[in-house]
Design a protein around this motif. Structure first.
Motif, PDB file in Angstrom:
ATOM      1  N   PHE A  50      -0.752  11.770   5.989  1.00 60.62           N
ATOM      2  CA  PHE A  50       0.429  12.255   6.686  1.00 60.62           C
ATOM      3  C   PHE A  50       0.084  13.544   7.406  1.00 60.62           C
ATOM      4  CE2 PHE A  50       2.702   9.532   3.747  1.00 60.62           C
ATOM      5  CZ  PHE A  50       3.746   9.075   4.538  1.00 60.62           C
ATOM      6  N   TYR A 105     -12.331   6.060  -0.496  1.00 61.53           N
ATOM      7  CA  TYR A 105     -11.210   6.542  -1.301  1.00 61.53           C
ATOM      8  C   TYR A 105     -11.705   7.343  -2.501  1.00 61.53           C
ATOM      9  CZ  TYR A 105      -7.480   6.389  -4.739  1.00 61.53           C
ATOM     10  OH  TYR A 105      -6.560   6.738  -5.692  1.00 61.53           O
ATOM     11  N   VAL A 118       0.833   7.338   9.732  1.00 61.11           N
ATOM     12  CA  VAL A 118       1.329   6.818   8.470  1.00 61.11           C
ATOM     13  C   VAL A 118       2.834   6.575   8.453  1.00 61.11           C
ATOM     14  CG1 VAL A 118       0.846   7.025   6.035  1.00 61.11           C
ATOM     15  CG2 VAL A 118      -0.320   8.499   7.611  1.00 61.11           C
ATOM     16  N   ASP A 119       3.528   6.940   9.530  1.00 56.35           N
ATOM     17  CA  ASP A 119       4.983   6.804   9.512  1.00 56.35           C
ATOM     18  C   ASP A 119       5.370   5.325   9.480  1.00 56.35           C
ATOM     19  OD1 ASP A 119       7.667   6.804   9.855  1.00 56.35           O
ATOM     20  OD2 ASP A 119       7.661   8.291  11.464  1.00 56.35           O
ATOM     21  N   HIS A 120       5.905   4.896   8.340  1.00 57.60           N
ATOM     22  CA  HIS A 120       6.171   3.471   8.159  1.00 57.60           C
ATOM     23  C   HIS A 120       7.174   2.892   9.134  1.00 57.60           C
ATOM     24  CE1 HIS A 120       4.066   4.141   4.375  1.00 57.60           C
ATOM     25  NE2 HIS A 120       3.833   2.856   4.392  1.00 57.60           N
ATOM     26  N   LYS A 130       1.153   3.575  -3.371  1.00 61.08           N
ATOM     27  CA  LYS A 130       0.242   4.663  -3.014  1.00 61.08           C
ATOM     28  C   LYS A 130      -1.197   4.199  -3.161  1.00 61.08           C
ATOM     29  CE  LYS A 130       0.777   8.528  -5.068  1.00 61.08           C
ATOM     30  NZ  LYS A 130       1.074   9.732  -5.835  1.00 61.08           N
ATOM     31  N   ASN A 131      -1.432   2.962  -2.845  1.00 57.11           N
ATOM     32  CA  ASN A 131      -2.703   2.361  -3.202  1.00 57.11           C
ATOM     33  C   ASN A 131      -3.360   1.743  -1.972  1.00 57.11           C
ATOM     34  OD1 ASN A 131      -4.763   0.769  -4.215  1.00 57.11           O
ATOM     35  ND2 ASN A 131      -3.608   0.230  -6.046  1.00 57.11           N
ATOM     36  N   PRO A 132      -4.438   2.365  -1.474  1.00 61.39           N
ATOM     37  CA  PRO A 132      -5.056   1.854  -0.243  1.00 61.39           C
ATOM     38  C   PRO A 132      -5.763   0.515  -0.443  1.00 61.39           C
ATOM     39  CG  PRO A 132      -6.349   3.648  -1.138  1.00 61.39           C
ATOM     40  CD  PRO A 132      -5.120   3.562  -1.975  1.00 61.39           C
ATOM     41  N   LEU A 158      10.024  14.823   5.716  1.00 62.31           N
ATOM     42  CA  LEU A 158      10.550  14.046   4.596  1.00 62.31           C
ATOM     43  C   LEU A 158      11.673  14.798   3.883  1.00 62.31           C
ATOM     44  CD1 LEU A 158       7.380  12.497   2.938  1.00 62.31           C
ATOM     45  CD2 LEU A 158       9.258  11.302   4.043  1.00 62.31           C
ATOM     46  N   ASN A 218       7.846   6.099   3.297  1.00 60.03           N
ATOM     47  CA  ASN A 218       7.178   7.377   3.591  1.00 60.03           C
ATOM     48  C   ASN A 218       7.300   8.314   2.404  1.00 60.03           C
ATOM     49  OD1 ASN A 218       6.534   6.546   6.123  1.00 60.03           O
ATOM     50  ND2 ASN A 218       8.141   7.703   7.166  1.00 60.03           N
ATOM     51  N   ALA A 219       8.509   8.423   1.888  1.00 58.73           N
ATOM     52  CA  ALA A 219       8.741   9.340   0.774  1.00 58.73           C
ATOM     53  C   ALA A 219       7.995   8.879  -0.470  1.00 58.73           C
ATOM     54  CB  ALA A 219      10.235   9.443   0.483  1.00 58.73           C
ATOM     55  N   ARG A 221      -3.066   2.145  10.436  1.00 57.79           N
ATOM     56  CA  ARG A 221      -2.849   3.530  10.018  1.00 57.79           C
ATOM     57  C   ARG A 221      -3.809   4.469  10.739  1.00 57.79           C
ATOM     58  NH1 ARG A 221      -3.416   2.644   4.664  1.00 57.79           N
ATOM     59  NH2 ARG A 221      -1.484   1.525   4.273  1.00 57.79           N
ATOM     60  N   GLU A 244       5.072  15.440   9.540  1.00 59.95           N
ATOM     61  CA  GLU A 244       5.682  14.257   8.915  1.00 59.95           C
ATOM     62  C   GLU A 244       6.075  14.547   7.470  1.00 59.95           C
ATOM     63  OE1 GLU A 244       3.476  10.573  11.294  1.00 59.95           O
ATOM     64  OE2 GLU A 244       2.497  11.528   9.604  1.00 59.95           O
ATOM     65  N   GLU A 259       0.364  14.434  -4.147  1.00 60.90           N
ATOM     66  CA  GLU A 259      -0.663  13.957  -3.250  1.00 60.90           C
ATOM     67  C   GLU A 259      -0.342  12.571  -2.778  1.00 60.90           C
ATOM     68  OE1 GLU A 259      -4.684  14.492  -4.493  1.00 60.90           O
ATOM     69  OE2 GLU A 259      -4.220  16.574  -4.994  1.00 60.90           O
ATOM     70  N   SER A 260      -0.601  12.356  -1.526  1.00 59.22           N
ATOM     71  CA  SER A 260      -0.421  11.039  -0.970  1.00 59.22           C
ATOM     72  C   SER A 260      -1.807  10.476  -0.720  1.00 59.22           C
ATOM     73  CB  SER A 260       0.348  11.132   0.339  1.00 59.22           C
ATOM     74  OG  SER A 260       0.384   9.866   0.932  1.00 59.22           O
ATOM     75  N   SER A 261      -1.913   9.157  -0.854  1.00 58.70           N
ATOM     76  CA  SER A 261      -3.214   8.550  -0.565  1.00 58.70           C
ATOM     77  C   SER A 261      -3.416   8.446   0.936  1.00 58.70           C
ATOM     78  CB  SER A 261      -3.292   7.154  -1.164  1.00 58.70           C
ATOM     79  OG  SER A 261      -2.925   7.216  -2.509  1.00 58.70           O
ATOM     80  N   PHE A 262      -2.374   8.773   1.685  1.00 59.84           N
ATOM     81  CA  PHE A 262      -2.457   8.557   3.126  1.00 59.84           C
ATOM     82  C   PHE A 262      -2.434   9.868   3.894  1.00 59.84           C
ATOM     83  CE2 PHE A 262      -0.051   4.868   1.383  1.00 59.84           C
ATOM     84  CZ  PHE A 262      -1.135   4.024   1.354  1.00 59.84           C
ATOM     85  N   LYS A 310     -13.267  10.687  -1.484  1.00 61.78           N
ATOM     86  CA  LYS A 310     -12.236  11.637  -1.098  1.00 61.78           C
ATOM     87  C   LYS A 310     -11.593  12.226  -2.348  1.00 61.78           C
ATOM     88  CE  LYS A 310      -9.587  10.751   2.855  1.00 61.78           C
ATOM     89  NZ  LYS A 310      -8.551   9.878   3.397  1.00 61.78           N
ATOM     90  N   GLN A 318       0.826  -1.211   0.000  1.00 63.43           N
ATOM     91  CA  GLN A 318       0.000   0.000   0.000  1.00 63.43           C
ATOM     92  C   GLN A 318       0.855   1.254   0.000  1.00 63.43           C
ATOM     93  OE1 GLN A 318      -2.896  -0.269   3.137  1.00 63.43           O
ATOM     94  NE2 GLN A 318      -3.694  -2.201   2.358  1.00 63.43           N
ATOM     95  N   GLY A 319       1.912   1.230   0.795  1.00 64.50           N
ATOM     96  CA  GLY A 319       2.780   2.402   0.833  1.00 64.50           C
ATOM     97  C   GLY A 319       3.511   2.604  -0.475  1.00 64.50           C
ATOM     98  N   SER A 327       5.248   7.377  -0.690  1.00 66.97           N
ATOM     99  CA  SER A 327       3.796   7.585  -0.667  1.00 66.97           C
ATOM    100  C   SER A 327       3.413   8.891  -1.332  1.00 66.97           C
ATOM    101  CB  SER A 327       3.234   7.611   0.758  1.00 66.97           C
ATOM    102  OG  SER A 327       4.017   6.901   1.626  1.00 66.97           O
ATOM    103  N   PHE A 328       4.391   9.783  -1.551  1.00 63.57           N
ATOM    104  CA  PHE A 328       4.095  11.018  -2.271  1.00 63.57           C
ATOM    105  C   PHE A 328       4.400  10.884  -3.760  1.00 63.57           C
ATOM    106  CE2 PHE A 328       4.101  12.668   1.950  1.00 63.57           C
ATOM    107  CZ  PHE A 328       3.200  13.704   1.903  1.00 63.57           C
TER     108      PHE A 328
END
Lengths: 354, 488
Positions: free
Chosen positions: B90, A347, A293-295, A100-102, B98, A235-236, A288, B94, B85-88, A350, A96-97, A238-239
């Motif tokens: 943060f 999802y 979200v911090d892996h 980027k896919n829940p 980064l 973490n990085a 989560r 945080e 954009e992040s799906s999560f 949102k 998922q991380g 995920s963006f």
């Protein structure tokens, strides 16, 4: 400068989190051992475990057959369930991380199906690779799972360059169905032991014994280490990959590492317990929601939570319509599918509103 | 700081950027502008090491970009993406943290107190500190953009690259973001390279602008040199017009829609006259330059009010009083040029001219009570100024340049002075011929369509027409006044 009070607060919060989830695990394990066709009092369970682990004689008031049940049947089963849950939750969190896919998890991505096919091939052709011995099964599962994963991602890239959530899931479903069909074909061709293999495919941790625990444990450990070493990168990532690259992440290296680690976990889990879906989907979401979200902390916490969940689901699977045992994969799917639906709806909503 | 040498590159073997050479100095903001598909983003990706190039070289601080490791590069260059954009969920802290990634050391990448400090500072600098523990998904677009900026600043880069940073942002946030960047560049001697869509933002904030066209460099230089309407028109294939910023020494670019306005004919202008007001109403707007109380300077207007007030009119805030007066007549002051006069409106002189392709309508009201010889006015003592008494309205067809407006103004004034001299109006203090009165006004109103008029000096066709019409109307008005005075 950050105020020291905030720091200690977050630190103590972490200690509390880990403590609570570990306590929960101990409780779930004890409960899992205690409940069954022959109920064993919780106190006895703890005594037996303590006696075995610390090598002192079991108190006289406990029957040796009870010790046998605990040590030969229930305990390995519960531990196996726990390890499988840990492995699936970990790999789900990583997928998922990374993507980027829940909605990603070993099952929805088709990795489980690939691993299952690998396992079926090994089981039915009786393949035994040199030097690997009994590890042939998990290694083959892992390799097939990894190949499936590469295939799914490559296929999604062909469809759409930016790897959107829906495309990956569709590609996973497609691969899943295809590999499932191949597996069914293999089973149909071989004919015998049909019921057993189907039971295995639906996912089960029963009657496996310590051998299977030994089979999965090293892979779980290795997978955890690999993923933890890439926690900040997750973490990085995920963006988005581009964004991660601009802050200096070696995207190629860490993507491969994470994919490899997650396949390791999925493959070994499937090899010992068959395809158990949705654990890797549901648990990371819960984790989560609770811990953020911090892996760096999400990975271990969600791993332990996965263990707890699996032990409890296994408990439910063997008690709900006792003496008949439900395949554990059936139960996780019954719990997981609606949750999948809810996550999907949330999802999309949102995404539309932002 | 950045040296780009004969750089070419693109995707799949195709050249999107072709043979670019330029350099970016430390502590400056460089803007990259150009139409869609001109290679701006591709160039940006090659500068930040994201895209390998086909030929040429990019030097960062004198060393080839390929000689930097990913982390070294991230400590040197930060990128502010259009949107990330992040799906999560943060939290802001945080996400900003980064940016410290390239500074972490060891396998477990521990953060140090210094890392926390930098994160905190960059959150404070960008004003996102107040929602540090909120999820970034709950923030508005502008706030999120600032979080990304904070993250980029947390990298403590020497160079910041921005890809359309003001996209998706409303006007106030665009300005805030750019002001923030400017502060940062000036405060810390950092270097910024930004792709900008908005030419005016580029003009206002950049020290250097690079204009790209089809992957090639069209020009590079100061905004004042690059924002040339002819060059921009040839690149953007769009009608553009250059203006000057009212307060900064920077050019502004105005878009000119292709679609032609309806025909504008001076004969459609209607005059409503009462003893108190002369109102010219036009069905279309005219571009005006005037010294009027209402709508002075450059303006677009469709209503022109010449208002008679008493000689002793004395109000502290004449503009406010006039606006209220217009509102009481249901006239919108924003579309109006309004002047006041103590002269009688019924004496007004009006002439229309249509010769040699110049069409004009001129109206003047004249009272000579406070006649002044401008060349000798310094001999007068300071005294309260009575209100204007010669108001000249010039309506004309044609597309006037800015210089034509100024020249029309000069021509009209000189023609007025000529008329006063010929009618023997004298400055009562000096006894010399008057050139005007104490508070005269002129309004030039042009339809801005049809024939282009670059100049309106005294011997151009437009100038001749203006001179003649002004001379005549002022004369008529003086004669009317005198005639009325002689009547019993």
């Amino acid at each position: 400068m950050q105020k020291p009070s905030i720091r200690t607060y977050t630190k103590s919060k972490l200690i509390i989190s880990y403590g609570a989830v570990l306590l929960l695990l101990c409780f779930a394990v004890s409960l899992g051992i205690s409940v069954g066709s022959i109920p064993i009092p919780l106190f006895h369970v703890i005594q037996i475990l303590g006696a075995t682990i610390f090598h002192y004689p079991v108190p006289d008031n406990i029957d040796t057959s009870m010790v046998n049940i605990v040590m030969a049947i229930r305990f390995p089963r519960v531990v196996l369930a726990m390890l499988v849950g840990c492995a699936l939750a970990l790999s789900g969190t990583a997928f998922q991380g990374l993507l980027k896919n829940p909605l990603a998890d070993p099952y929805t991505l088709g990795v489980s199906s690939g691993s299952a096919l690998g396992a079926v091939i090994v089981l039915f052709f009786g393949i035994q690779l040199p030097f690997l011995g009994s590890f042939t099964l998990p290694v083959f599962s892992i390799i097939m799972g990894f190949l499936t994963l590469i295939g799914v991602i490559y296929f999604s890239r062909l469809v759409q360059r930016n790897l959107s959530v829906e495309t990956i899931i569709l590609a996973g479903v497609l691969c899943s169905s295809f590999l499932g069909a191949v597996t069914s074909l293999l089973i149909a061709l071989t004919g015998d032991e049909l019921r057993q293999i189907i039971g295995w495919l639906l996912g089960s941790v029963s009657m496996r014994g310590w051998a299977y625990v030994e089979l999965i444990a090293p892979f779980l450990f290795a997978g955890l280490l690999i993923l933890l070493a890439s926690a900040r990168e997750l973490n990085a990532l995920s963006f988005g990959q581009q964004d991660a690259r601009t802050i200096g992440v070696d995207v190629k290296k860490h993507t491969s590492l994470v994919l490899f680690g997650a396949s390791l976990l999925t493959g070994s889990a499937v090899a010992v317990s068959g395809t158990i879906g949705f654990v890797g989907l549901v648990i990371p979401h819960m984790a989560r929601m609770i811990w953020g979200v911090d892996h760096r902390h999400l990975l271990p916490l969600s791993m332990i939570l996965g263990g707890v969940f699996m032990v409890l689901v296994d408990l439910l699977a063997r008690t709900i319509i006792a003496p008949t045992e439900l395949p554990i994969g059936v139960l996780t799917a019954i719990i997981g599918s609606p949750i999948f639906a809810v996550i999907f709806i949330r999802y999309r909503r949102k995404k539309v509103t932002t | 700081m950045i040296n780009v040498q004969q750089l070419s590159g693109g995707y799949d073997g195709k050249k999107v950027v072709d043979d670019l050479s330029f350099s970016v100095e430390k502590g400056k903001i460089t803007g990259i502008i150009g139409p869609n598909g001109s290679g701006k983003t591709t160039l940006m990706k090659m500068i930040n090491g994201m895209l390998p190039f086909q030929s040429g070289e990019v030097l960062i601080k004198g060393k080839p970009i390929s000689s930097y490791s990913a982390k070294e590069l991230a400590r040197m260059i930060a990128v502010l993406p259009q949107h990330a954009e992040s799906s999560f969920d943060f939290t802001v802290r945080e996400a900003v943290a980064l940016g410290r990634y390239p500074f972490y050391k060891g396998l477990l990448k521990h953060s140090t107190p210094r890392d926390d400090e930098v994160v905190q500072n960059s959150m404070e600098f960008t004003g996102v500190e107040e929602f540090a523990d909120k999820s970034i998904q709950l923030l508005s677009g502008g706030e999120r953009q600032r979080v990304l900026l904070a993250k980029a600043l947390a990298q403590e880069p020497k160079i910041l690259l921005l890809d359309e940073p003001t996209n998706h942002l409303d006007l106030a946030y665009q300005m805030k973001l750019m002001d923030l960047l400017k502060d940062w560049v000036e405060g810390c001697q950092l270097t910024v390279v930004a792709i900008l869509h908005d030419l005016n933002i580029a003009s206002l904030y950049c020290d250097q602008v690079l204009l790209l066209d089809k992957g090639k460099m069209k020009a590079i230089g100061k905004p004042g040199d690059i924002m040339d309407s002819r060059m921009l028109q040839s690149v953007y294939k769009t009608n553009l017009s250059r203006q000057e910023h009212p307060q900064k020494a920077k050019p502004l670019i105005a878009l000119v829609p292709r679609h032609q306005d309806e025909r504008k004919d001076l004969s459609e202008i209607v005059l409503e006259a009462t003893p108190e007001t002369m109102i010219f109403r036009s069905p279309f707007s005219l571009k005006t330059m005037s010294s009027a109380v209402i709508g002075g300077g450059y303006q677009w207007a469709n209503t022109f009010v010449n208002r008679h007030v008493d000689k002793n009119y004395n109000v502290n805030d004449a503009q406010k009083e006039f606006e209220d007066y217009l509102s009481s007549l249901s006239i919108n002051p924003n579309d109006t040029v309004g002047m006041m006069t103590a002269a009688r409106l019924q004496d007004a002189g009006m002439v229309s001219v249509d010769e040699k392709g110049v069409k004009l309508l001129v109206a003047s009201t004249v009272g000579t009570g406070n006649a002044v010889d401008a060349g000798r006015s310094w001999e007068r003592k300071d005294q309260p100024m009575p209100i204007g008494t010669i108001n000249i309205w010039i309506f004309m067809e044609g597309r006037l340049s800015d210089e034509a407006f100024v020249q029309a103004m000069m021509t009209a004034t000189e023609a007025k002075a000529g008329a006063l001299r010929d009618y023997g109006i004298k400055d009562p203090v000096t006894g010399t011929p008057a050139t005007g009165t104490s508070t005269d006004s002129v309004c030039i109103a042009s339809t801005q369509n049809g024939k282009e008029m670059r100049y309106a000096g005294t011997i151009t066709p437009a100038g001749k027409a203006i001179g003649k019409a002004v001379y005549q109307t002022v004369g008529i008005a003086i004669k009317n006044y005198r005639k009325r005075m002689l009547q019993p």
